[in-house]
Write a protein that holds these residues in place. Sequence first.
Motif, mmCIF file in Angstrom:
data_model
loop_
_atom_site.group_PDB
_atom_site.id
_atom_site.type_symbol
_atom_site.label_atom_id
_atom_site.label_comp_id
_atom_site.label_asym_id
_atom_site.label_seq_id
_atom_site.Cartn_x
_atom_site.Cartn_y
_atom_site.Cartn_z
ATOM 1 N N ARG A 312 0.773 -1.262 -0.106
ATOM 2 C CA ARG A 312 0.040 -0.185 -0.056
ATOM 3 C C ARG A 312 0.919 1.263 0.118
ATOM 4 N NH1 ARG A 312 -3.024 -3.918 2.034
ATOM 5 N NH2 ARG A 312 -5.324 -3.970 1.871
ATOM 6 N N THR A 313 2.024 1.342 0.842
ATOM 7 C CA THR A 313 2.848 2.536 0.925
ATOM 8 C C THR A 313 3.413 2.822 -0.376
ATOM 9 O OG1 THR A 313 4.573 1.218 2.014
ATOM 10 C CG2 THR A 313 3.053 2.454 3.382
ATOM 11 N N GLN A 314 3.872 1.667 -0.978
ATOM 12 C CA GLN A 314 4.586 1.797 -2.359
ATOM 13 C C GLN A 314 3.558 2.115 -3.389
ATOM 14 O OE1 GLN A 314 6.292 -2.301 -3.039
ATOM 15 N NE2 GLN A 314 8.419 -1.410 -2.093
ATOM 16 N N TYR A 315 2.364 1.919 -3.414
ATOM 17 C CA TYR A 315 1.332 2.146 -4.175
ATOM 18 C C TYR A 315 1.063 3.725 -3.966
ATOM 19 C CZ TYR A 315 -3.321 2.472 -6.638
ATOM 20 O OH TYR A 315 -4.162 2.668 -7.379
ATOM 21 N N PHE A 316 0.990 4.005 -3.038
ATOM 22 C CA PHE A 316 0.718 5.582 -2.742
ATOM 23 C C PHE A 316 1.851 6.262 -3.169
ATOM 24 C CE2 PHE A 316 0.345 9.100 0.580
ATOM 25 C CZ PHE A 316 -0.668 9.852 0.117
ATOM 26 N N ASP A 324 2.158 16.773 -8.638
ATOM 27 C CA ASP A 324 3.379 18.109 -8.133
ATOM 28 C C ASP A 324 2.835 18.263 -6.845
ATOM 29 O OD1 ASP A 324 4.106 18.657 -10.939
ATOM 30 O OD2 ASP A 324 2.501 19.816 -11.323
ATOM 31 N N LEU A 325 2.370 17.415 -5.946
ATOM 32 C CA LEU A 325 2.342 17.501 -4.605
ATOM 33 C C LEU A 325 3.707 17.396 -3.949
ATOM 34 C CD1 LEU A 325 -0.786 15.082 -4.099
ATOM 35 C CD2 LEU A 325 -0.774 17.697 -3.981
ATOM 36 N N PRO A 326 3.879 18.436 -3.013
ATOM 37 C CA PRO A 326 5.284 18.675 -2.725
ATOM 38 C C PRO A 326 5.478 17.586 -1.348
ATOM 39 C CG PRO A 326 4.101 20.445 -1.609
ATOM 40 C CD PRO A 326 3.169 19.653 -2.684
ATOM 41 N N LEU A 327 5.953 16.323 -1.668
ATOM 42 C CA LEU A 327 6.036 15.382 -0.555
ATOM 43 C C LEU A 327 7.256 15.863 0.206
ATOM 44 C CD1 LEU A 327 5.364 12.941 0.846
ATOM 45 C CD2 LEU A 327 6.346 11.702 -0.977
ATOM 46 N N VAL A 328 7.429 16.103 1.233
ATOM 47 C CA VAL A 328 8.667 16.588 2.118
ATOM 48 C C VAL A 328 9.624 15.679 2.093
ATOM 49 C CG1 VAL A 328 9.596 17.483 3.973
ATOM 50 C CG2 VAL A 328 7.175 18.310 3.267
ATOM 51 N N ARG A 352 -10.888 21.122 2.805
ATOM 52 C CA ARG A 352 -11.487 20.387 1.634
ATOM 53 C C ARG A 352 -11.724 18.920 1.349
ATOM 54 N NH1 ARG A 352 -11.383 24.126 -2.922
ATOM 55 N NH2 ARG A 352 -10.715 26.310 -2.424
ATOM 56 N N LEU A 353 -10.476 18.345 2.070
ATOM 57 C CA LEU A 353 -10.224 16.947 1.869
ATOM 58 C C LEU A 353 -11.183 16.308 2.768
ATOM 59 C CD1 LEU A 353 -6.354 16.423 2.036
ATOM 60 C CD2 LEU A 353 -7.773 16.117 0.120
ATOM 61 N N MET A 354 -11.502 16.860 3.781
ATOM 62 C CA MET A 354 -12.723 16.298 4.965
ATOM 63 C C MET A 354 -13.811 16.489 4.266
ATOM 64 S SD MET A 354 -10.990 17.517 8.748
ATOM 65 C CE MET A 354 -12.443 16.732 9.448
ATOM 66 N N GLU A 386 -8.316 1.505 -3.916
ATOM 67 C CA GLU A 386 -9.536 2.369 -4.479
ATOM 68 C C GLU A 386 -9.168 3.729 -3.692
ATOM 69 O OE1 GLU A 386 -11.769 -0.907 -2.557
ATOM 70 O OE2 GLU A 386 -10.155 -0.695 -3.710
ATOM 71 N N GLU A 387 -9.255 3.845 -2.311
ATOM 72 C CA GLU A 387 -9.551 4.949 -1.669
ATOM 73 C C GLU A 387 -8.113 5.524 -1.581
ATOM 74 O OE1 GLU A 387 -9.806 2.435 2.598
ATOM 75 O OE2 GLU A 387 -11.316 2.160 1.068
ATOM 76 N N ILE A 388 -7.100 4.738 -1.643
ATOM 77 C CA ILE A 388 -5.748 5.582 -1.446
ATOM 78 C C ILE A 388 -5.665 6.449 -3.116
ATOM 79 C CG2 ILE A 388 -3.124 5.194 -1.957
ATOM 80 C CD1 ILE A 388 -3.720 2.696 0.085
ATOM 81 N N ALA A 389 -6.283 5.711 -4.103
ATOM 82 C CA ALA A 389 -5.975 6.487 -5.350
ATOM 83 C C ALA A 389 -7.236 7.605 -5.352
ATOM 84 C CB ALA A 389 -6.600 5.569 -6.419
ATOM 85 N N ALA A 390 -8.065 7.441 -4.654
ATOM 86 C CA ALA A 390 -9.119 8.477 -4.578
ATOM 87 C C ALA A 390 -8.665 9.706 -3.780
ATOM 88 C CB ALA A 390 -10.361 8.033 -3.996
ATOM 89 N N LEU A 391 -7.788 9.321 -2.525
ATOM 90 C CA LEU A 391 -7.140 10.290 -2.001
ATOM 91 C C LEU A 391 -6.280 11.180 -2.617
ATOM 92 C CD1 LEU A 391 -6.414 11.895 0.897
ATOM 93 C CD2 LEU A 391 -4.881 10.239 1.097
ATOM 94 N N VAL A 392 -5.260 10.509 -3.372
ATOM 95 C CA VAL A 392 -4.431 11.100 -4.464
ATOM 96 C C VAL A 392 -5.058 12.138 -5.331
ATOM 97 C CG1 VAL A 392 -2.454 10.934 -5.945
ATOM 98 C CG2 VAL A 392 -2.729 9.509 -3.824
ATOM 99 N N GLU A 393 -6.104 11.627 -6.030
ATOM 100 C CA GLU A 393 -7.034 12.351 -6.948
ATOM 101 C C GLU A 393 -7.287 13.536 -6.381
ATOM 102 O OE1 GLU A 393 -10.717 11.699 -10.007
ATOM 103 O OE2 GLU A 393 -10.013 10.180 -8.880
ATOM 104 N N ALA A 394 -8.133 13.447 -5.183
ATOM 105 C CA ALA A 394 -8.543 14.639 -4.466
ATOM 106 C C ALA A 394 -7.428 15.606 -4.113
ATOM 107 C CB ALA A 394 -9.292 14.326 -3.148
#
Length: 797
Positions: A312-316, A324-328, A352-354, A386-394
Amino acid sequence: MARIKHNNFLDTVNEVITDAAHQGILHLYAEGENFNGRTIGVGGQALYHFGTTGYLGLEQDARLKEAAVGAIQKYGTQFPLSKSYISHPLYNALEDRIGQMYGQTIIITKNSTLGHLGAIPSAVDDRDAVILDHQVHWSVQNACKLLRNRSIPVDMVRHNHLDMLEDKIKYHSRKRNRIWYMADGIYSMYGDSAPLHQLMALSEKYSQLHFYIDDVHGMSWAGRHGTGFVMDQLKELPGNMLLFGTLSKTFGASGAVLVCPDKKMHHRIKTFGGPLTFSAQLEPASVAAASASADIHLSPEIYCLQNELKERTQYFNGLLSRTDLPLVDRNDSPVFYIGTGMPKTGYNFVNRLMAEGFYVNLGLFPAVPVKNTGVRITISRHNQKEEIAALVEAMAHYYPKALEETGTDLGRVRHAFAMAVPKTRPKVVHGDLDILLENSITKVDKKIWNNLMGAQGAMDWDGLLFLENSFQGNELKEHNWEFRYLIIMDCNGKPILATFMTAGLWMDDMLAKETISKTLEKARKYDSYHLTSRTLSIGSLFTEGNHLYLDRKHPLGDRALNILMWTLETLGHKMGAKMTVLRDFGPDEEMGGFFKDQGFVRIQMPDSCVVDLTDHMDVQTYIARLSVRNRRHFRKEIQAFEPEFQVDILNTCPKEQLPQLIELYRNVHRNNLGLNTFSFPERVFKNMSDNPHWEFIVLRLKSGPPKPIGAMFCYKNQGKTYVPAFVGLDYTYVTSHYTYRQLLYQTIKRAISLGFSHIDFGLTASFEKRKLGAVVSERYAFVQASDNYVLELLGTM
């Protein structure tokens, strides 16, 4: 400037947390009659849960639940007795299982915080020294405060800065037995890790080096038998390391574990480890659940669970890499941090995410620097692809909107986290605003400046020209400042905002307690620039008062303020500033809220003191208006001593007297460690003597030595404000002759005789000035630092 009111650090933290709570980000209550780990109820919604620290999801495992329920049925809800007397019947089996996991002697603690409080004071000897990574968990730093009572040095280095660590080791090795370096295995905010292999190499070089590692966020999801990230990297626990793991978080139960390969030290800590002796032991349900979890950790199943999480972490990670999200920090831990920079951007993004159905955490001060606010996302086995993908999309959709709505951009965020900045950044469109930014007051129209700032202290056009001539071209770097002048006008030429800024070297302890400055001044005898940083400030260390003109009613006022923030940020980067300071502001909640949203924390300054002379009264009338009590003080402590003084008003100070006045100023400066600054160069005072806008009020005793015993250095600005900017005193006479009070009175007399309408008494001694009729009002500074290192270092002193 003057002494700081040292408000409790918790007051500042309280303001930040309170703001976040008002934004609906913190201090929430989960809702629902049951949990499954995948979702969490908040505000009437079932949100996908990306904020848990139970990375493997064991807190929902049926075996742990059954064990906990069974223990309560058999033994009750608690076992109310100190473990020093007798342990619960289930404890022995738990200790045996955890010991098997690590292959070492262990100690079970109530939780990691109490464990650190018990272990650290027991493990660290009076002949040892401690060095903290400045991002090590608060619970470790807090436990180390107990060591100061035993005069054990507690030092600090910047996060993962091994060169700095080695310098500290060399320093302490001459006088100390063991040198403990304390750090986290996995850091809880960014998910980054300690450089363990480099640390091991360092310990081979320095035999005195020992390690105390808090690996609670690395537990279970990594390592043989789930013993954590540190064990996964090192395979075997070194004899010079104490390792802390947790039985809560990923382990699914409660409590913590200290792994101690040194049997003698193990006995010492277990025999008398403070909270380990006097605190209640784990509840039967927690012990039973932990034993059930240990069984899983000792079985091959733990590796299946770890692999499921890793997938899951590798998928994320893979999905994030396409945005372009700034992953620190990109790593393999289940902790991810998306930087937002300003708090208000973080609030906007999280809300917004909530609203979109995702629960995430917001990283806030003091866990991170204020301008390093961001969203902490944790991945667990509960999360489905599917919800990990939805989070990244959001996130990819709403992140740019949050930036735009809060007046920032991706380049600005990446700058805040020292990340690579895109080559092409969006241009700031000023539209119908005219912006003037100059590096000298001589390039600014004198009439325009004086109309805006001329009535403020020594900040009229001539006063600033004096500062430029005094603080440029000096021998020492702390006496050289860069100046910038900003005026923002609308298309009709109407001014909206004006200020001036200086950049120079400040002492990092300027706003710290006097006791801390005393300690640092000892070190500065050998290193003049120890703990000093380049700072960009509105105003300067020389001036006091309202450094910002702002037309609050102008419809473009908010845009002008945003341009000021952009200007400060841009100048700060160009000038290499480590800190930005906005001062001196009143208790304006709207303005304070704006600055806090921009990533500044508020610190209370000394009160401002102003005398109003607009009625053109004489001295007798002025004194008559004082309260009965203050008139009594005046007669007893000022008027009664006035005949003993010779009072001279010097427009130009004779060359033979100027060194005496400078020494009086330096007496006060040395005595004012409550606001520690570099002293001013002699050139400043020579320029005062040559400048028609400055004069000196000098006190001598008629019956004493001819040398001056007190002096007030006063500026006469074009706005008819008299500014006693600095004071000099011979402390021999301050108590016996009330010299300081006499100077205040003579200053009032002088201002009245000159026909000035105001006296700006500045920021200090409000009690004394109030007794002579000054109006006192609160003042605040807003501070933004590049990181929390200095703040946390000063906290160890």
